[in-house]
Design a protein around this motif. Structure first.
Motif, PDB file in Angstrom:
ATOM      1  N   ILE A  78      45.574 -22.850 -39.503  1.00  0.00           N
ATOM      2  CA  ILE A  78      45.243 -21.492 -39.922  1.00  0.00           C
ATOM      3  C   ILE A  78      44.079 -21.594 -40.893  1.00  0.00           C
ATOM      4  O   ILE A  78      44.232 -22.011 -42.036  1.00  0.00           O
ATOM      5  CB  ILE A  78      46.439 -20.800 -40.593  1.00  0.00           C
ATOM      6  N   TYR A 100      41.237 -14.848 -39.997  1.00  0.00           N
ATOM      7  CA  TYR A 100      42.572 -14.352 -40.344  1.00  0.00           C
ATOM      8  C   TYR A 100      42.770 -14.475 -41.847  1.00  0.00           C
ATOM      9  O   TYR A 100      42.496 -15.529 -42.428  1.00  0.00           O
ATOM     10  CB  TYR A 100      43.632 -15.156 -39.591  1.00  0.00           C
ATOM     11  N   SER A 105      44.612 -15.441 -44.631  1.00  0.00           N
ATOM     12  CA  SER A 105      45.772 -16.318 -44.827  1.00  0.00           C
ATOM     13  C   SER A 105      46.166 -16.453 -46.295  1.00  0.00           C
ATOM     14  O   SER A 105      46.974 -17.319 -46.637  1.00  0.00           O
ATOM     15  CB  SER A 105      45.469 -17.704 -44.243  1.00  0.00           C
ATOM     16  N   LEU A 126      49.903 -16.016 -46.824  1.00  0.00           N
ATOM     17  CA  LEU A 126      50.804 -16.772 -45.948  1.00  0.00           C
ATOM     18  C   LEU A 126      51.587 -17.810 -46.747  1.00  0.00           C
ATOM     19  O   LEU A 126      51.053 -18.459 -47.642  1.00  0.00           O
ATOM     20  CB  LEU A 126      50.009 -17.476 -44.850  1.00  0.00           C
TER      21      LEU A 126
END
Length: 285
Positions: A146, A176, A178, A181
């Motif tokens: 990621i 994305y 992240s 996350l």
């Protein structure tokens, strides 16, 4: 005076049957209540007896099994892919040789380990009487990184975890956000669709090497890959993009197969860019 006394006696004789009837009713009611109370006491007594029997059996079981030296773990096997995973499992479970084989709750131990280690896909604990315990652990396999920094990876299910090694050659999901996350979370939407693209490219039927999937545009993905010794860029969409249904996966596979077929032609082999965002049509340059 005599007349009054006789009249009083006659009145008394008239009332006495009513009193006797009331007394009989009272006795019958008391008897009925006593009968009902006796019937109600039967199930209560049965429940109390069952509970006491359970306590007794529990104590007997503890004496025969959980406190018996006949059921001491002498053979503990941890089946895992790496020494590091084996060490982690022993630390998380706290199951050791020398302890009683019934001295732990399998369900509770498994629930604790799976809740605290997103790296594990599954774990089973099996007792083999009288002295053997086998713990079988399957690690999650990283499918993509990621972003381009850090050790955050995702497997084919979209589960996020930290991989300590072997991630440099993995394709990336870029574009994305992240920042929020954390291990144990799951990807969704276009990020999950990107994982599906990477998994599809890696399949034996497609066999195209994905390098990166950009998910910044919510309407499409941009696949960067290497095929036939040439780096290529392919914006693409498909019906059901981001969905986890058999129909959506089939549409994705058909799209990737169509892209591969185009690159396999003499004209397509020279292309570095191929637009696959229109259903049934490809535009290359």
């Amino acid at each position: 005076m005599a007349w009054f006394e006789k009249k009083k006696k006659r009145r008394s004789r008239k009332r006495s049957p009513v009193l006797r009837v009331s007394a009989r009713k009272t006795r019958k009611q008391k008897a009925r209540y006593a009968h009902i109370a006796g019937l109600a006491a039967i199930p209560v007594s049965v429940l109390v007896g069952v509970f006491l029997l359970w306590l007794g059996m529990r104590e007997v079981g503890a004496f025969l099994y959980a406190r018996s030296d006949a059921f001491i773990i002498r053979d503990l096997q941890v089946l895992a892919t790496s020494p590091r995973t084996k060490a982690l499992i022993k630390d998380y479970t706290q199951i050791k040789e020398g302890q009683n084989i019934f001295g732990f709750d399998i369900g509770a131990v498994r629930e604790y380990v799976m809740a605290n280690s997103p790296n594990f896909q599954s774990m089973t604990i099996t007792r083999y009487l009288p002295d053997k315990v086998v713990i079988n652990v399957i690690d999650r396999t990283p499918l993509a990184r990621i972003g381009h920094r850090g050790g955050m990876v995702a497997d084919s299910e979209g589960c996020i975890f930290i991989s300590r090694s072997g991630t440099r050659g993995l394709p990336t999901i870029s574009g994305y956000d992240s920042r929020d996350l954390e291990p144990g979370m799951r990807l969704a939407g276009n990020a999950l669709a990107a994982l599906q693209v990477i998994e599809g490219c890696d399949s034996l039927q497609i066999d195209m090497r994905p390098l990166d999937v950009d998910v910044k545009d919510p309407e499409r993905l941009v696949l960067k890959m290497e095929y036939l010794d040439r780096k290529r860029e392919v914006p693409l969409t498909w019906n059901g993009m981001g969905q986890q249904t058999s129909a959506a996966r089939r549409n994705l596979f058909d799209t990737l197969a169509y892209i591969k077929q185009a690159f396999d032609t003499p004209k397509g082999a020279r292309l570095a860019y191929l637009d696959a965002t229109v259903d049934g049509r490809l535009y290359g340059r």
